[in-house]
Write an enzyme that holds these catalytic residues in place. Structure first.
Site, PDB file in Angstrom:
ATOM      1  N   CYS A  12      29.154  38.107  37.283  1.00 20.27           N
ATOM      2  CA  CYS A  12      27.938  38.465  38.010  1.00 20.27           C
ATOM      3  C   CYS A  12      27.309  37.143  38.449  1.00 20.27           C
ATOM      4  CB  CYS A  12      27.000  39.251  37.103  1.00 20.27           C
ATOM      5  SG  CYS A  12      25.754  40.159  38.001  1.00 20.27           S
ATOM      6  N   CYS A  88      28.337  42.918  39.949  1.00 16.66           N
ATOM      7  CA  CYS A  88      27.217  42.925  40.889  1.00 16.66           C
ATOM      8  C   CYS A  88      27.771  42.728  42.291  1.00 16.66           C
ATOM      9  CB  CYS A  88      26.160  41.876  40.540  1.00 16.66           C
ATOM     10  SG  CYS A  88      26.604  40.161  40.804  1.00 16.66           S
ATOM     11  N   CYS A  96      35.688  33.594  45.059  1.00 18.23           N
ATOM     12  CA  CYS A  96      35.907  33.273  43.648  1.00 18.23           C
ATOM     13  C   CYS A  96      36.924  32.162  43.506  1.00 18.23           C
ATOM     14  CB  CYS A  96      36.422  34.503  42.894  1.00 18.23           C
ATOM     15  SG  CYS A  96      35.243  35.840  42.806  1.00 18.23           S
TER      16      CYS A  96
END
Length: 164
Positions: A12, A88, A96
């Site tokens: 998150c 989220c 990422c």
């Protein structure tokens, strides 16, 4: 003790609420089948106290958590994950790090309880609601026959759980 322990990372943005809840729930409910961690792209640096209360009310350990960057898990020699879950919507849309080992990933979005305005009781209710959604998804994950599912079937199930 299970033959294989699966490593899971919950991501998150702030790593102070939802990902912490998921980490605690999977470690508590997984009974050694899973080792869960959590991280954030922009960690707040502290765990929200109501996340600890929500975990405690569900009978999970409420201590030992810390808000940390996902960079800790992208370094050489870091834990290789079997599963990466974003909890989220902001984290789901971010670029990422490249995770070693090609883990399966899924988005299990949950509304941010830390964003709720109102009384302490209303805020705690939001944390408990988020924890219950994550608990149900984790229970579904734990019910999957991991050893009998091929990668494509497992990936399909993970995405389906995120919509539950």
């Amino acid at each position: 003790m299970p033959e294989k322990v699966y490593n899971a990372l919950f991501i998150c943005t702030g790593n102070s609420a939802r990902s912490i809840l998921a980490e605690g729930l999977l470690n508590g409910l997984g009974k050694g089948l899973f080792k869960a961690c959590s991280a954030g792209s922009q960690p707040k640096g502290e765990v929200h106290p109501m996340a600890r209360i929500a975990l405690e009310r569900l009978g999970m350990p409420a201590t030992g958590y810390r808000s940390k960057s996902w960079g800790e898990f992208a370094r050489p020699g870091a834990t290789q994950f079997d599963f990466i879950f974003t909890v989220c919507d902001n984290a789901a849309g971010e670029v990422c790090p490249v995770w070693p080992g090609k883990p399966m990933s899924a988005h299990w979005g949950v509304p941010d309880p830390a964003a709720v305005q109102g009384s302490d009781q209303e805020k705690l209710r939001a944390f408990q609601d988020a924890a219950l959604v994550l608990k149900r998804r984790i229970e579904l994950l734990l019910s999957l026959p991991m050893e009998r599912l091929d990668a494509m079937s497992l990936q399909h199930e993970l995405h389906g759980i995120g919509k539950a």
